[in-house]
Design a protein around this motif. Sequence first.
Motif, PDB file in Angstrom:
ATOM      1  N   SER A 144       1.789   4.364  -4.754  1.00  0.00           N
ATOM      2  CA  SER A 144       1.884   2.279  -5.504  1.00  0.00           C
ATOM      3  C   SER A 144       2.710   2.092  -4.308  1.00  0.00           C
ATOM      4  O   SER A 144       4.064   2.154  -3.932  1.00  0.00           O
ATOM      5  CB  SER A 144       2.516   1.928  -6.301  1.00  0.00           C
ATOM      6  OG  SER A 144       1.891   3.025  -7.707  1.00  0.00           O
ATOM      7  N   THR A 178       4.549  -1.645  -4.375  1.00  0.00           N
ATOM      8  CA  THR A 178       4.988  -2.729  -5.454  1.00  0.00           C
ATOM      9  C   THR A 178       5.853  -4.150  -4.471  1.00  0.00           C
ATOM     10  O   THR A 178       6.682  -3.589  -3.399  1.00  0.00           O
ATOM     11  CB  THR A 178       5.638  -2.204  -6.302  1.00  0.00           C
ATOM     12  OG1 THR A 178       7.186  -1.521  -6.138  1.00  0.00           O
ATOM     13  CG2 THR A 178       4.822  -1.407  -7.012  1.00  0.00           C
ATOM     14  N   GLN A 227      -1.592  -4.922 -11.039  1.00  0.00           N
ATOM     15  CA  GLN A 227      -1.144  -4.002 -10.858  1.00  0.00           C
ATOM     16  C   GLN A 227      -0.280  -3.637  -9.041  1.00  0.00           C
ATOM     17  O   GLN A 227      -1.190  -4.749  -8.726  1.00  0.00           O
ATOM     18  CB  GLN A 227      -2.345  -3.162 -11.083  1.00  0.00           C
ATOM     19  CG  GLN A 227      -2.674  -3.001 -12.185  1.00  0.00           C
ATOM     20  CD  GLN A 227      -4.178  -2.044 -12.173  1.00  0.00           C
ATOM     21  OE1 GLN A 227      -4.463  -1.196 -12.251  1.00  0.00           O
ATOM     22  NE2 GLN A 227      -5.755  -2.476 -12.755  1.00  0.00           N
ATOM     23  N   PRO A 228       0.070  -2.817  -8.596  1.00  0.00           N
ATOM     24  CA  PRO A 228       0.492  -2.431  -7.598  1.00  0.00           C
ATOM     25  C   PRO A 228      -0.931  -2.131  -6.552  1.00  0.00           C
ATOM     26  O   PRO A 228      -1.337  -1.724  -6.853  1.00  0.00           O
ATOM     27  CB  PRO A 228       1.405  -1.530  -7.166  1.00  0.00           C
ATOM     28  CG  PRO A 228       0.910  -1.085  -9.238  1.00  0.00           C
ATOM     29  CD  PRO A 228       0.756  -1.663  -9.383  1.00  0.00           C
ATOM     30  N   ALA A 241      -2.485   0.719  -4.901  1.00  0.00           N
ATOM     31  CA  ALA A 241      -2.244   2.245  -4.831  1.00  0.00           C
ATOM     32  C   ALA A 241      -3.649   2.509  -4.113  1.00  0.00           C
ATOM     33  O   ALA A 241      -4.466   2.796  -4.549  1.00  0.00           O
ATOM     34  CB  ALA A 241      -2.067   2.475  -6.597  1.00  0.00           C
ATOM     35  N   ASN A 266      -6.301   1.430  -7.647  1.00  0.00           N
ATOM     36  CA  ASN A 266      -6.577   0.897  -8.772  1.00  0.00           C
ATOM     37  C   ASN A 266      -7.400   0.376  -8.956  1.00  0.00           C
ATOM     38  O   ASN A 266      -7.791  -0.383 -10.015  1.00  0.00           O
ATOM     39  CB  ASN A 266      -5.149  -0.371  -9.511  1.00  0.00           C
ATOM     40  CG  ASN A 266      -3.733   0.330  -9.380  1.00  0.00           C
ATOM     41  OD1 ASN A 266      -3.489   1.668 -10.640  1.00  0.00           O
ATOM     42  ND2 ASN A 266      -2.503   0.027  -9.398  1.00  0.00           N
TER      43      ASN A 266
END
Length: 163
Positions: free
Chosen positions: A77, A79, A89-90, A92, A109
């Motif tokens: 991920s 972030t 959401q990050p 990913a 994601n």
Amino acid sequence: MNEALLRHFRDLRDGDHGGAVTREEKERVFAMAAELLDPVARRALDEINADLLLGTGEVVASGVTRSREGGLNAMWSLTWAEQRATHNQPIAIVAHYGCDFHHPHLRGNTVGDWPLNVFDLADAEGQLDTLRAIATADAHNLVFQESYHLIPAITAQAPNQPA
């Protein structure tokens, strides 16, 4: 890229995955694939971090974990502050081997499945463009869901200023 897809289709035809037949064998292959993919996934996300997030992000890897349903997952991920502040959401890259899957896949994601056929370092390196595409699509979809304000490379730049 087509070779990986052909291997994926051969797995379906032949009932194995990289020579592994049992679930236990396939899980060992998945764990090895996740280990081989680690530096490649980090490189793809580090590129996004440098270009879009101006180095403000952090890449976090989960390692191989078991899902509640009994499958296996490995996640990398990316972030950053703006993403966390908006509770999105990050970005990913996810390797997953669902409990009822014949073989594992890659996804993001917000984006769907790609074949995961990694059996050695060359196979892992060969996935770099796919991992870049997954991460880039996730970045695009996050901006679509929220706003361009998530991307420091855009907000740090004055309007009408060349990049």
